[in-house]
Design a protein around this motif. Sequence first.
Motif, PDB file in Angstrom:
ATOM      1  N   SER A  48       0.464  -1.136  -0.071  1.00 13.10           N
ATOM      2  CA  SER A  48       0.359  -0.328   0.005  1.00 13.10           C
ATOM      3  C   SER A  48       0.805   1.342   0.240  1.00 13.10           C
ATOM      4  N   ALA A  49       0.261   2.095  -0.846  1.00 17.54           N
ATOM      5  CA  ALA A  49       0.984   3.681  -0.594  1.00 17.54           C
ATOM      6  C   ALA A  49       1.211   4.037   0.855  1.00 17.54           C
ATOM      7  N   ARG A  50       0.049   3.837   2.264  1.00 20.64           N
ATOM      8  CA  ARG A  50       0.664   4.204   2.800  1.00 20.64           C
ATOM      9  C   ARG A  50       1.687   3.708   4.081  1.00 20.64           C
TER      10      ARG A  50
ATOM     11  N   ASP B  72      -1.066  10.986  -5.085  1.00 25.32           N
ATOM     12  CA  ASP B  72      -1.887  10.531  -6.612  1.00 25.32           C
ATOM     13  C   ASP B  72      -3.396   9.881  -5.629  1.00 25.32           C
ATOM     14  N   GLU B  73      -2.894   9.015  -5.272  1.00 27.01           N
ATOM     15  CA  GLU B  73      -3.946   8.050  -4.260  1.00 27.01           C
ATOM     16  C   GLU B  73      -4.806   9.089  -3.698  1.00 27.01           C
TER      17      GLU B  73
ATOM     18  N   LEU C 177      -7.769  15.055  -1.886  1.00 31.50           N
ATOM     19  CA  LEU C 177      -6.890  16.277  -2.639  1.00 31.50           C
ATOM     20  C   LEU C 177      -7.265  16.631  -3.004  1.00 31.50           C
ATOM     21  N   ALA C 178      -6.822  17.291  -4.129  1.00 33.59           N
ATOM     22  CA  ALA C 178      -7.493  18.188  -5.380  1.00 33.59           C
ATOM     23  C   ALA C 178      -6.256  18.022  -6.528  1.00 33.59           C
ATOM     24  N   ASP C 179      -4.602  18.288  -5.693  1.00 30.96           N
ATOM     25  CA  ASP C 179      -3.295  18.202  -6.405  1.00 30.96           C
ATOM     26  C   ASP C 179      -2.534  17.444  -6.016  1.00 30.96           C
ATOM     27  N   ARG C 180      -1.812  16.705  -6.334  1.00 21.21           N
ATOM     28  CA  ARG C 180      -1.668  16.080  -5.546  1.00 21.21           C
ATOM     29  C   ARG C 180       0.120  16.420  -4.934  1.00 21.21           C
ATOM     30  N   GLU C 181       0.342  17.718  -5.388  1.00 21.08           N
ATOM     31  CA  GLU C 181       1.369  18.641  -4.172  1.00 21.08           C
ATOM     32  C   GLU C 181       0.796  19.027  -3.421  1.00 21.08           C
ATOM     33  N   ASP C 182      -0.480  18.308  -2.785  1.00 20.35           N
ATOM     34  CA  ASP C 182      -1.059  18.959  -1.511  1.00 20.35           C
ATOM     35  C   ASP C 182      -0.789  17.925  -0.300  1.00 20.35           C
ATOM     36  N   ALA C 183       0.270  17.167  -1.034  1.00 25.43           N
ATOM     37  CA  ALA C 183       0.009  16.295   0.460  1.00 25.43           C
ATOM     38  C   ALA C 183       1.438  16.784   0.641  1.00 25.43           C
TER      39      ALA C 183
ATOM     40  N   GLN D  30       7.422   8.213  -2.644  1.00 26.53           N
ATOM     41  CA  GLN D  30       6.073   8.068  -2.565  1.00 26.53           C
ATOM     42  C   GLN D  30       5.095   8.670  -1.582  1.00 26.53           C
ATOM     43  N   VAL D  31       5.643   9.856  -1.059  1.00 27.20           N
ATOM     44  CA  VAL D  31       4.518  11.291  -1.301  1.00 27.20           C
ATOM     45  C   VAL D  31       4.156  11.093  -2.378  1.00 27.20           C
ATOM     46  N   LEU D  32       4.406  11.466  -3.179  1.00 22.23           N
ATOM     47  CA  LEU D  32       3.992  11.766  -4.638  1.00 22.23           C
ATOM     48  C   LEU D  32       2.660  11.077  -5.425  1.00 22.23           C
TER      49      LEU D  32
END
Length: 849
Positions: free
Chosen positions: A455-457, A673-674, A681-687, A667-669
């Motif tokens: 998993s991404a987590r 995406d997920e 989220l609205a955008d992956r960079e918001d992570a 991995q954060v990006l």
Amino acid sequence: MSDPLVVSLADPRAAEPALTGGKAATLARLRTADFPVPDGFVVTTAAYRAHADAAGASDRLAALERGEERAASALRDRLAGTPLPERVLGSIRDRLDDGAYAVRSSATAEDLAEASFAGQHDTELGVDAADVPDAVARCLGSLFTDRAVAYRERNGVPHRGVAMAVVVQRMVEPDTSGILFTADPVTGRRDVAVVDAGPGRGERQVSGRETADTARIDRETGEVLDYRVGSGRAARVLDDDTLRTLADLGDRIEAELGGPQDVEWAIRDGDVSVLQSRPVTSLFPVPDPRPADDALHVYYSFGHRQGMTAAMPPLSLGFWRDLTNELGRQYGLPGRLGAVAGGRLYLDLTPYVARPWLADRIVSNLRIIDEPTAAALADLLAERGGDLPDPATGPRAWLRAAGSAGRFARTLVAFVAGFPGALAARNPEDAPDDLLARYEEEVAESVAAVRSHDSARQRVRAARDAVFESVDWLLEPFYGRFLAGVAAGWALRRLVPERADDVAELAGGFEGDVTARMGLALGDVADAARDHPAVADALRDGATLDDLSGVPGGDAFRAAFADFLDEYGFRGPGEIDPSRPRYRDDPSLLLGVVAARLDAGERGAHRDRFAARQADAAAARDRLEAAAHPLLRPVVRRLCRLYRHYVGLREHPKFALSKLLAEFRTQVLAAGDELVSRGVLADREDAWLLTLSELDAALADGATPGDLPARRRDHERFAATDAPRVVTSDGEVPTARVEPTEDASDLTGTGVSPGVVEGVVRVVTDPRNADLRPGEVLVAPYTDPGWTPLFLNAGALVTEVGGRLTHGSLVAREYGIPAVVAVDGATRRLRTGDRVRVDGANGVVERIE
């Protein structure tokens, strides 16, 4: 229900900034809290919009947004010269009595935490009741003064997104008036209040014809620390009791409004009135968390130590804070090491500088890597060392100290265990490739372990842990060798003191330096473009990699470029911040450097220059041997080998660490995406705007994160702020006194790479947008390995941050580029196109007419 045109300051609606603007809303809030705010009313933003419609301001506003000349003055004149609508006039006149009034503008984009707009809009004092409507119209028009327009544009505030209100109050004709700062705006100290005062309305002080009285008050004790009488007066305008009254008033206003304030006040017949209060926006934030012992603590910027002073978003910042705290615990360092301020990480030096004998060693060591920090810290300790907490004593303290010392000693023993073997190594020349191979194996295993999770987590957690766990395998095989190199240099300077300057030359042209290898490889890429004229012409015209498809030779060049990215694409400017793009994400910087190289020298010129540096190193070795006593020459020869091949390893650990940071970024990006696909989220960079725990929770159960737009605004505000090298827990930002040169126009810093070069300045604050031409003087806030490609074109280097052992200094010496670092405000004081002479030996940057 439509918004009212006029509201009383006592009306709860007056505290709404969207209706009454920042200034009036704050006054209404203070009046409700029983502060001495004169009675009055507010002509609201609804009245402004009605007036703007009546004045036909829309077309002029559009012209202003298009950037047309004189659009602001035309808009201002139209608003100020058009009578107010009758319904607005009636609402104003109903609230006026005979007498004088103060009429003050109150814009919606005013008195904000990030931008105060102080002095940008109009105020009119002593206005007769009959003239108040005209004064209101002029204040409405002052939304478009040239200074207000420029201020909004500089702070990114759209013109169409603001509106103006006007607060009208009974005029207080003061005996004395002035400004109270609840924190010292010069030093930043939060425990000191500053009062500027003058007689009457203070008009002579505002106009600059006289200086105000200035006093500093200790907010905790009420002691008046100093008082300076202004020009044009023989005696003070305020006594100590009044100063304490003002300071106490400021304390209460700050508590009510939640931050340091700039308070405008007036006194008549002994009664104090509050005329305005706005945030002090120039203060750098105090480090968080605050010390638990309430004593003075001293913090050092992690970014300045790493040569990357830009602000980091919350996730990157929390990552480094947790890592430094974990390392502190692991290595037995006392207390919590990391604190956060202004989007930067700061390291708490207090347990060390509180001990005079250790403080002297720290200052001495800092002089080698960061002279301005050492000077600022020394000055601070000389002035306020007595405010630091006393080192803990007693049996418990000794036991804790013994436990910390034991953990530190075990770590130190592990790190230096390789020192004897490094000294005795038969072939120190093998060290660079041997160490790199070990790192490559460890990195490959770590990355494979991260990517094995389902998993991404789990992958984000594993990538974080991989960085945390890397410190031991990064430092244990490195430290003994590097220490042996440092020891060899120390010995050479003492065995051959008359040739001490040659020791630094020994490391020049060191093929084992991973950063030098990257520069050479990029030079080879430029040569690949030279081999294909059509490719070279396309790159000069700004072609992207995709644009080169179909260009004769384009495929060959793209293959060479791909090989470079395979080897070095994980690097990038500011790479200690995982949120920043790597070369493989944005290759435009590299393509720009390649294009610039095409007009600089012949094919292989970069290799020739490197070979010349190797020849210089060999000549320095020969001079050292020749100058040594005949019996010592074999020893000197051996020490030269150790120094050359071990000191050059300095960049190896960061090279490997950067690969793990790049994997953490990946991995954060992917997690971003997920979360975008799940609508979190609205955008992956918001992570990057989340904390690690928030990202984990969002991945686990879709938990909605906090106010991301507010975090983004905070990050953008911090990014525009210059971070101090040293800051204290009470907000003081100590600065070192700089010795001026004979020519006041010269800039001084630390000379780190000898040589003198004259050239044209190119100021670069973001290397991704750089257009550095061959031979230009690169002037930058800092440099780290991600800036290295620019060194291929630079004739000299000037930075605001750095010391003799920081990355930019080492690379400049490697490339034979004169360099001066730690030049305060270099990117502001120099402009692209200036011509300068850079003296890298004496640390002087001379402007040339």
